[in-house]
Every structure is written in structure tokens, then in C-alpha cells.
Design an enzyme around this catalytic site. Sequence first.
Site, PDB file in Angstrom:
ATOM      1  N   ASP A   2       0.850  -1.189   0.000  1.00  0.00           N
ATOM      2  CA  ASP A   2       0.000   0.000   0.000  1.00  0.00           C
ATOM      3  C   ASP A   2       0.887   1.242   0.000  1.00  0.00           C
ATOM      4  OD1 ASP A   2      -2.732   1.156   0.177  1.00  0.00           O
ATOM      5  OD2 ASP A   2      -1.957   1.993   2.042  1.00  0.00           O
ATOM      6  N   GLU A  25       0.807   5.779   0.471  1.00  0.00           N
ATOM      7  CA  GLU A  25       0.120   7.043   0.723  1.00  0.00           C
ATOM      8  C   GLU A  25       0.783   8.085  -0.165  1.00  0.00           C
ATOM      9  OE1 GLU A  25      -2.596   7.278   2.377  1.00  0.00           O
ATOM     10  OE2 GLU A  25      -2.521   5.265   3.238  1.00  0.00           O
ATOM     11  N   ASP A  32      -7.030  17.694   1.166  1.00  0.00           N
ATOM     12  CA  ASP A  32      -7.869  16.500   1.324  1.00  0.00           C
ATOM     13  C   ASP A  32      -7.021  15.268   1.607  1.00  0.00           C
ATOM     14  OD1 ASP A  32     -10.123  17.995   0.936  1.00  0.00           O
ATOM     15  OD2 ASP A  32     -10.384  17.441  -1.174  1.00  0.00           O
ATOM     16  N   HIS A  52      -4.172  10.927   5.437  1.00  0.00           N
ATOM     17  CA  HIS A  52      -2.985  10.245   5.974  1.00  0.00           C
ATOM     18  C   HIS A  52      -2.324  10.963   7.152  1.00  0.00           C
ATOM     19  CE1 HIS A  52      -0.604  13.187   3.753  1.00  0.00           C
ATOM     20  NE2 HIS A  52      -1.076  12.755   2.590  1.00  0.00           N
ATOM     21  N   HIS A  74      -5.267   6.792   7.586  1.00  0.00           N
ATOM     22  CA  HIS A  74      -4.781   5.799   6.639  1.00  0.00           C
ATOM     23  C   HIS A  74      -3.257   5.800   6.708  1.00  0.00           C
ATOM     24  CE1 HIS A  74      -8.415   4.940   4.012  1.00  0.00           C
ATOM     25  NE2 HIS A  74      -8.853   5.815   4.902  1.00  0.00           N
ATOM     26  N   ASP A 130      -2.382  -0.314   6.654  1.00  0.00           N
ATOM     27  CA  ASP A 130      -3.333  -0.756   5.637  1.00  0.00           C
ATOM     28  C   ASP A 130      -2.858  -2.033   4.952  1.00  0.00           C
ATOM     29  OD1 ASP A 130      -4.841   1.388   6.305  1.00  0.00           O
ATOM     30  OD2 ASP A 130      -4.738   2.409   4.375  1.00  0.00           O
TER      31      ASP A 130
END
Length: 235
Positions: A8, A10, A53, A58, A153, A158
Amino acid sequence: MSRQIVLDTETTGLSAENGDRVIELGCVELFNRKLTGNDLHIYFNPERESHEDALKVHGLTTDFLRDKPKFGTLANDIVEYLRDAELIIHNAAFDVGFLNKEFERAGLPPLRTFVSEVTDTLAMAKQVYPGKRNSLDALCDRFGVDRSNRTFHGAKLDAQLLADVYINLTRGQDALLIDVAAAEPVQGTAVVSVDLSQFELPVIMAAEHELTAHEAVLAQLDKSSGGRTLFRENG
């Protein structure tokens, strides 16, 4: 033997093509569907601000990332870690697109040239649960995976959650590979072979009233379907 990397990322925003960057990479290694502990977790200095946003998602601020390494300085190490593995990614197109752009900046080839396969768990979940919510959060809830520590997140967290979801999503597949003919009896049990040729097996014909009832059912099916049933066509 199968080496899989649950991965994963970010990012600073949603568009790699418009200059957004990877700021965190989280990888969890599975070998024969078991966690190995040989994981990878890196924060990167993206040399740019995160969109508002994205920051809400994160929580990785510019100040926190300022002293972190740039992706290009570790790109070769990342390639070697991922090499020949199957990647397990939720909504793979997003992460693969960002990683390919980072590798391109570092003068390296795209992911698919050095990994064995990319498996998208979002696509898998949509096939198994069509019409339902299939976000990582929704799948965690569906499979009872604990995500109580997930305030923001995070790529590593994740990836850990996704590893658990993936095992649940594919549970039972290994059973299809079992060779029943080669299975050995459990110790202490006896396997008895019976020759059925010694028995005269009776043939029981349907009675007249049973045939009449069966014909009535077929007639009703003909009426409901607007034509002859497949049983009549193939019988």
C-alpha cells in the site's frame, strides 16, 4: 512455494501524472500464505506539499516528512525487495501508477517488468460480492478484521489489514489443490474396499400415479416458461 507482497502507498494527492508523489510505502511479506515478518516500511520526502484533502486522510505533514529520504535514493533497494514477488494491492491501478511514475523519475523500468504478477483485491472482492461496498474498511468489517487502531490511513497498517483481508477473501482456494486420491487414511482407521459386483441392484420403475403427477409438473413448467421444458427437449 509462493512469495507475495501485500503493498500500500500514501500520496500527496490523487494524480501521479500531475506531479503528486508517494510519501509512504508499506509492504507485508507472505510466504505460502504465512506472514514472515520480512516487511518494508518507508516514509519519503516528496519535495512538495500534500493536498489538503490528502492530508486529512494520511495525516503526514510536510514537517514530519522533511528529513525523510527521497524515493529515488532508495528506488533500487525497493526493486530488489519486490523482485519476482506477486503483489497484492487494493485498487492496484492507483498504487501501481504512482510507483511506476516514481521508478520512471529514478530511471528504472515499471513494476510489471520485475514482479511476477499484480493481484487487485478490489477487483476480486467485486466478483465475490457484486453490488456491495468493497472498500478496505468494508471488507475488514465483513471478515471481522480489527481496524480499531486505524485513526488515519497509513501504508504499513493498511497493508497489514489487507493481508488479513486477502487471506479471508481467498480462504478455501488451497483445498481445491488437494489430491484426494493421494490422501492417506488417518492412523488407526481401516479402509474397507467393497466389490459391488456381487450385489444384484434392483431397478425400481415409477408407478402410474407417479408418472401422471410428473407429467402434470412438466405441463405447468411448459405453461410458465412459454414453451417446452429442457427436460422434454433432452429427455
